[in-house]
Scaffold this motif. Structure first.
Motif, PDB file in Angstrom:
ATOM      1  N   PRO A  99       0.830  -1.207   0.000  1.00  7.52           N
ATOM      2  CA  PRO A  99       0.000   0.000   0.000  1.00  7.52           C
ATOM      3  C   PRO A  99       0.862   1.254   0.000  1.00  7.52           C
ATOM      4  CG  PRO A  99      -0.607  -1.481   1.790  1.00  7.52           C
ATOM      5  CD  PRO A  99       0.647  -2.008   1.198  1.00  7.52           C
ATOM      6  N   ALA A 100       0.361   2.305  -0.631  1.00  3.01           N
ATOM      7  CA  ALA A 100       1.102   3.560  -0.709  1.00  3.01           C
ATOM      8  C   ALA A 100       0.179   4.727  -0.423  1.00  3.01           C
ATOM      9  CB  ALA A 100       1.719   3.709  -2.091  1.00  3.01           C
ATOM     10  N   LEU A 101       0.660   5.665   0.381  1.00  7.82           N
ATOM     11  CA  LEU A 101      -0.104   6.876   0.689  1.00  7.82           C
ATOM     12  C   LEU A 101       0.221   7.944  -0.340  1.00  7.82           C
ATOM     13  CD1 LEU A 101      -0.355   5.459   3.472  1.00  7.82           C
ATOM     14  CD2 LEU A 101      -0.181   7.710   4.481  1.00  7.82           C
ATOM     15  N   HIS A 102      -0.824   8.608  -0.811  1.00  6.38           N
ATOM     16  CA  HIS A 102      -0.682   9.713  -1.760  1.00  6.38           C
ATOM     17  C   HIS A 102      -1.419  10.922  -1.225  1.00  6.38           C
ATOM     18  CE1 HIS A 102       0.127   6.325  -4.472  1.00  6.38           C
ATOM     19  NE2 HIS A 102       0.737   7.205  -5.247  1.00  6.38           N
ATOM     20  N   VAL A 103      -0.944  12.091  -1.587  1.00  8.65           N
ATOM     21  CA  VAL A 103      -1.697  13.333  -1.434  1.00  8.65           C
ATOM     22  C   VAL A 103      -1.885  13.811  -2.863  1.00  8.65           C
ATOM     23  CG1 VAL A 103      -1.713  15.713  -0.604  1.00  8.65           C
ATOM     24  CG2 VAL A 103      -0.802  13.897   0.845  1.00  8.65           C
ATOM     25  N   GLY A 104      -3.113  13.684  -3.347  1.00 11.04           N
ATOM     26  CA  GLY A 104      -3.360  13.961  -4.752  1.00 11.04           C
ATOM     27  C   GLY A 104      -2.540  12.998  -5.580  1.00 11.04           C
ATOM     28  N   GLU A 105      -1.744  13.530  -6.483  1.00 14.51           N
ATOM     29  CA  GLU A 105      -0.911  12.684  -7.340  1.00 14.51           C
ATOM     30  C   GLU A 105       0.470  12.410  -6.740  1.00 14.51           C
ATOM     31  OE1 GLU A 105       1.026  16.088 -10.229  1.00 14.51           O
ATOM     32  OE2 GLU A 105      -0.950  15.292 -10.746  1.00 14.51           O
ATOM     33  N   HIS A 106       0.756  12.968  -5.575  1.00 10.65           N
ATOM     34  CA  HIS A 106       2.076  12.830  -4.953  1.00 10.65           C
ATOM     35  C   HIS A 106       2.161  11.585  -4.073  1.00 10.65           C
ATOM     36  CE1 HIS A 106       3.795  16.714  -6.094  1.00 10.65           C
ATOM     37  NE2 HIS A 106       2.537  17.143  -6.013  1.00 10.65           N
ATOM     38  N   LEU A 107       3.101  10.703  -4.411  1.00 16.06           N
ATOM     39  CA  LEU A 107       3.397   9.563  -3.560  1.00 16.06           C
ATOM     40  C   LEU A 107       4.108  10.083  -2.315  1.00 16.06           C
ATOM     41  CD1 LEU A 107       3.766   6.503  -2.971  1.00 16.06           C
ATOM     42  CD2 LEU A 107       5.932   6.675  -4.229  1.00 16.06           C
ATOM     43  N   ILE A 108       3.586   9.741  -1.150  1.00 11.40           N
ATOM     44  CA  ILE A 108       4.203  10.185   0.103  1.00 11.40           C
ATOM     45  C   ILE A 108       5.072   9.078   0.691  1.00 11.40           C
ATOM     46  CG2 ILE A 108       3.779  11.052   2.431  1.00 11.40           C
ATOM     47  CD1 ILE A 108       2.994  13.009   0.137  1.00 11.40           C
ATOM     48  N   VAL A 109       4.509   7.877   0.850  1.00 13.85           N
ATOM     49  CA  VAL A 109       5.266   6.769   1.441  1.00 13.85           C
ATOM     50  C   VAL A 109       4.601   5.454   1.062  1.00 13.85           C
ATOM     51  CG1 VAL A 109       3.996   6.842   3.647  1.00 13.85           C
ATOM     52  CG2 VAL A 109       6.302   5.899   3.605  1.00 13.85           C
ATOM     53  N   THR A 110       5.427   4.425   0.894  1.00 15.65           N
ATOM     54  CA  THR A 110       4.897   3.073   0.704  1.00 15.65           C
ATOM     55  C   THR A 110       5.045   2.315   2.011  1.00 15.65           C
ATOM     56  OG1 THR A 110       7.029   2.295  -0.090  1.00 15.65           O
ATOM     57  CG2 THR A 110       5.432   2.982  -1.760  1.00 15.65           C
ATOM     58  N   VAL A 111       4.122   1.407   2.247  1.00 16.23           N
ATOM     59  CA  VAL A 111       4.143   0.600   3.468  1.00 16.23           C
ATOM     60  C   VAL A 111       4.570  -0.812   3.070  1.00 16.23           C
ATOM     61  CG1 VAL A 111       2.843  -0.189   5.465  1.00 16.23           C
ATOM     62  CG2 VAL A 111       2.249   1.979   4.378  1.00 16.23           C
ATOM     63  N   ASP A 112       5.823  -1.149   3.334  1.00 18.24           N
ATOM     64  CA  ASP A 112       6.325  -2.475   2.994  1.00 18.24           C
ATOM     65  C   ASP A 112       6.131  -3.437   4.165  1.00 18.24           C
ATOM     66  OD1 ASP A 112       8.157  -1.186   4.593  1.00 18.24           O
ATOM     67  OD2 ASP A 112       9.908  -1.938   3.545  1.00 18.24           O
ATOM     68  N   GLU A 113       6.381  -4.712   3.903  1.00 18.57           N
ATOM     69  CA  GLU A 113       6.213  -5.751   4.929  1.00 18.57           C
ATOM     70  C   GLU A 113       7.077  -5.495   6.157  1.00 18.57           C
ATOM     71  OE1 GLU A 113       4.370  -8.498   5.521  1.00 18.57           O
ATOM     72  OE2 GLU A 113       3.160  -8.180   3.740  1.00 18.57           O
ATOM     73  N   ALA A 114       8.322  -5.081   5.946  1.00 16.92           N
ATOM     74  CA  ALA A 114       9.240  -4.860   7.075  1.00 16.92           C
ATOM     75  C   ALA A 114       8.733  -3.730   7.974  1.00 16.92           C
ATOM     76  CB  ALA A 114      10.640  -4.556   6.574  1.00 16.92           C
ATOM     77  N   SER A 115       8.249  -2.649   7.363  1.00 17.16           N
ATOM     78  CA  SER A 115       7.711  -1.534   8.157  1.00 17.16           C
ATOM     79  C   SER A 115       6.482  -1.972   8.937  1.00 17.16           C
ATOM     80  CB  SER A 115       7.347  -0.357   7.248  1.00 17.16           C
ATOM     81  OG  SER A 115       8.495   0.174   6.645  1.00 17.16           O
ATOM     82  N   ALA A 116       5.618  -2.727   8.279  1.00 13.19           N
ATOM     83  CA  ALA A 116       4.411  -3.200   8.954  1.00 13.19           C
ATOM     84  C   ALA A 116       4.763  -4.128  10.109  1.00 13.19           C
ATOM     85  CB  ALA A 116       3.505  -3.914   7.950  1.00 13.19           C
ATOM     86  N   ARG A 117       5.673  -5.044   9.876  1.00 10.30           N
ATOM     87  CA  ARG A 117       6.074  -5.994  10.917  1.00 10.30           C
ATOM     88  C   ARG A 117       6.682  -5.260  12.114  1.00 10.30           C
ATOM     89  NH1 ARG A 117       8.301  -9.424   7.644  1.00 10.30           N
ATOM     90  NH2 ARG A 117      10.037  -8.300   7.457  1.00 10.30           N
ATOM     91  N   SER A 118       7.554  -4.275  11.848  1.00 11.19           N
ATOM     92  CA  SER A 118       8.199  -3.558  12.957  1.00 11.19           C
ATOM     93  C   SER A 118       7.213  -2.666  13.707  1.00 11.19           C
ATOM     94  CB  SER A 118       9.391  -2.742  12.461  1.00 11.19           C
ATOM     95  OG  SER A 118       8.960  -1.717  11.611  1.00 11.19           O
ATOM     96  N   ASN A 119       6.065  -2.379  13.100  1.00 10.03           N
ATOM     97  CA  ASN A 119       5.015  -1.613  13.778  1.00 10.03           C
ATOM     98  C   ASN A 119       3.911  -2.521  14.318  1.00 10.03           C
ATOM     99  OD1 ASN A 119       5.261   1.512  13.569  1.00 10.03           O
ATOM    100  ND2 ASN A 119       6.081   0.725  11.654  1.00 10.03           N
TER     101      ASN A 119
END
Length: 153
Positions: A99-119
């Motif tokens: 999954p990736a967060l956008h503001v309009g057409e701007h990619l802000i951050v992607t949520v990878d497996e490692a980030s999800a696991r560490s959270n």
């Protein structure tokens, strides 16, 4: 006499338990040879609202470098949309990397497996949490930075 000794033992034991409760969580791990040093993370916030905590570098040199890139992207979106900026512009899109967060057409951050696991969450759940936080942050940003209205009498 024996009753007095038993009472003294329980008072000392209670004091010891209370004292151990006041030790920092990592103090015993350090003595046992473990590391009490928490993993580094970088906090990304806007207008006093924490949007996310970067706990994984995810291809960047460090968590701080990744956070700096996220700040750059948020700033770019704010500058491009100006007065048209709205919290409703925050969306979640599915990319191959997650999954990736956008503001309009701007990619802000992607949520990878490692980030999800560490959270402690799935990528989809973490993306929803970060998106909600980003919406709150943009709402606060707009409230603080909107032009002042003349007073109503």
């Amino acid at each position: 006499m024996a009753a007095r000794r038993r009472k003294g033992f329980w008072v000392a034991a209670t004091a010891l338990v209370m004292l151990l409760g006041l030790l920092p969580a990592g103090a015993l791990a350090e003595e046992a040879g473990g590391s009490a040093e928490p993993a580094p993370y970088a906090t990304v916030e806007l207008s006093g609202v924490v949007i996310l905590r970067v706990r994984e570098a995810g291809g960047w040199e460090s968590v701080w470098a990744r956070a700096e890139e996220i700040y750059r992207r948020i700033n770019e979106a704010i500058n491009q949309y100006g007065s048209e900026l709205s919290p409703d512009m925050v969306t979640i899109a599915s990319l191959q990397t997650g999954p990736a967060l956008h503001v309009g057409e701007h990619l802000i951050v992607t949520v990878d497996e490692a980030s999800a696991r560490s959270n402690g969450a799935s990528p989809e759940t973490l993306a929803r949490v970060w998106a909600a936080n980003l919406k709150k942050a943009l709402d606060r940003y707009l409230a603080v930075n909107s032009p002042a209205y003349p007073p109503v009498f």
